[in-house]
Design a protein around this motif. Sequence first.
Motif, PDB file in Angstrom:
ATOM      1  N   LEU A 237       0.811  -1.220   0.000  1.00  8.66           N
ATOM      2  CA  LEU A 237       0.000   0.000   0.000  1.00  8.66           C
ATOM      3  C   LEU A 237       0.848   1.275   0.000  1.00  8.66           C
ATOM      4  O   LEU A 237       0.574   2.193  -0.786  1.00  8.66           O
ATOM      5  N   ILE A 240       2.215   2.314  -3.455  1.00  8.59           N
ATOM      6  CA  ILE A 240       1.327   2.682  -4.563  1.00  8.59           C
ATOM      7  C   ILE A 240       1.641   4.075  -5.084  1.00  8.59           C
ATOM      8  O   ILE A 240       1.706   4.317  -6.291  1.00  8.59           O
ATOM      9  N   ALA A 300      -3.911   6.717  -7.989  1.00 10.79           N
ATOM     10  CA  ALA A 300      -3.191   6.106  -6.864  1.00 10.79           C
ATOM     11  C   ALA A 300      -3.858   6.443  -5.536  1.00 10.79           C
ATOM     12  O   ALA A 300      -3.959   5.592  -4.634  1.00 10.79           O
ATOM     13  N   LEU A 303      -6.959   4.322  -5.187  1.00  7.80           N
ATOM     14  CA  LEU A 303      -6.592   2.941  -4.858  1.00  7.80           C
ATOM     15  C   LEU A 303      -6.204   2.809  -3.393  1.00  7.80           C
ATOM     16  O   LEU A 303      -6.552   1.820  -2.734  1.00  7.80           O
ATOM     17  N   SER A 304      -5.473   3.802  -2.884  1.00  8.70           N
ATOM     18  CA  SER A 304      -5.093   3.760  -1.472  1.00  8.70           C
ATOM     19  C   SER A 304      -6.313   3.796  -0.566  1.00  8.70           C
ATOM     20  O   SER A 304      -6.392   3.089   0.439  1.00  8.70           O
TER      21      SER A 304
END
Length: 319
Positions: A237, A240, A300, A303-304
């Motif tokens: 994570l 990313i 990004a 997504l996090s």
Amino acid sequence: MFSMIFKRLALGLVTVWLVSVIIFLGVEALPGDACTAILERDAHGEALEKCREIMGLNSPALSRYLSWAGSALQGDFGLSANGKDSITDLVGYRVRNSFLLATGALSVGIPLSIFLGTVAGLRRDTWIDLLFSTGAIFAMTIPEFVAATLLILIFAIWLGWVPAIVLTPADAQPLEFFPEFILAAVVLTMLMVAHIMRMVRSSVIDAMASDYVQMATLKGVPYWQIVFRHALPNALLPAINIIALTVAWLLGGVVVVEVVFNYPGLGRLLVDAISGRDLPVVQAITMIVAATYVAINLIADILSLALNPRLRSHRMRQG
């Protein structure tokens, strides 16, 4: 979560707008304009005034900015400094070529960097960790043109395995660039692996020292199950964002690498445009690179938020 995504999207749009203003004002501050570049020695008198009238350069700065920004939003960046070539056509092939080069580097670099970083993190302070970390530091510190020159010397001149530079024209089919673009892709992969590997290594070390991993170990969970089901997903994570920055950096075109290998991507076109004082092309490329950075960092960030419930909850509380 949707409110956070909306805020990030709004911030990204504002960032792109500010970049467009800065780019326009920067070009305005430079001496000369597109007409002086086109006419060169004849850039004076009636010829200069007529050129500026045709290209709309006599209009107020605000009017010209709104016209340029509005056309750019529709994918039309106007004409290059010669007044003939469409910038959209010039940039289109270069974007595709930079994307091709980036895809080649990413398809190898991301899996390799995750593997090396994971191994180095799990074998912390061993000779394997020392070897990988030293190699990463070396790759991060060596200049791109030095790495490119060494690869050309070894693999193109001494061994003769691959061509030294790219001679294929920009509008060629993607397969025609093979194997000429291999050395350029290798240089980019080296730089990318070095940065991502170090981030993954640090994240793996932190994850393996966390309380949930220690608890799983005490419960007798098999080691590799701890690594792949608990430690590695959480360790990836933090990486990313740096992966996103690397992707944006690659898609934006690495100027030095493309120039050394004569690769017809965005970076090479940018250098040619600057040397030829083709300011409209410089504006277009800068906007494309800025929009790429903002878009990929937005992805990004989303997504996090989606993959890390704790981070998502924390950001929601902050918002």
